[in-house]
Enzyme design. Sequence first.
Site, short mmCIF file in Angstrom:
data_model
loop_
_atom_site.label_atom_id
_atom_site.label_comp_id
_atom_site.label_asym_id
_atom_site.label_seq_id
_atom_site.Cartn_x
_atom_site.Cartn_y
_atom_site.Cartn_z
CE1 TYR A 216 5.87 -2.95 -8.78
CE2 TYR A 216 7.25 -4.83 -9.33
CZ TYR A 216 7.10 -3.47 -9.16
OH TYR A 216 8.16 -2.63 -9.35
CB SER B 136 10.08 -5.04 -12.01
OG SER B 136 10.36 -5.98 -11.00
#
Length: 252
Positions: A157, A142
């Site tokens: 995350y 990501s």
Amino acid sequence: MKVAIVTGASSGIGQSAAIEIAKRGTGVILTYAANPRGGLDTVAAIEKEGGTAVALPLDVGESASFSAFRDTVAGVLRDTWQRDSFDYLVNNAGFARTSLIEDMTEETFDRLMAVLLKGPFFLTQKLLPLMANGGAVVNTSSNSTAKAGLEPGYSAYASMKGGLDVLTRYMAKEFSPRGIRVNAVSPGATRTRLADDAFTRFPEVIPPLAARTALGRVGEPGDIGAMIATLVSDESRWVTAQVIEVSGGYNL
């Protein structure tokens, strides 16, 4: 025929990656967790184009299930493709939860760790004996791991995805004697079901994201799936240990 395993392929990036890989003449074993209908939809889309795919249930956050999953994969390889090995692994399954550091619970932190970092680590370890030499691994990371333009709430995350980036390089190093390449893709804002269909529920967040993207829109799953399919293919035979941002120039 080459065979790929794609985790989290019932929707979004994983679904697109499975379809794109199959379009290139590769058989696909795809996994789903809470969305079996989506897994079957992916199989149907692949079969409609003349490809071959099998959907299997897998919770990447439950590493105790990986040995049984490997045994199931071995049986599917034998029964469907008359093979005892596979070629490509796409560690894509994941989920997102946002929380400021001051509000993060250990339960959410541990679940993010289990699915996003521990899962890919030990699933790859378990499947490695079944992987053919000269294969390829792609991990879905990501761009929340970037050094600038951070959004509050992604600390846990993004920390797991940052760990996955490091793991990608170590996998590339350790698997290189077998000719296995390992890379990661780092998507920007992409229209998927992640975070409980956030883009569908909050469409007002899309224009500001598009405005921060050089190419002027948010990503679609196919944008990422096509890159994953390219990375596992022989077209990328000289690419390994890379984390490739696929964001349309987010924050450029």
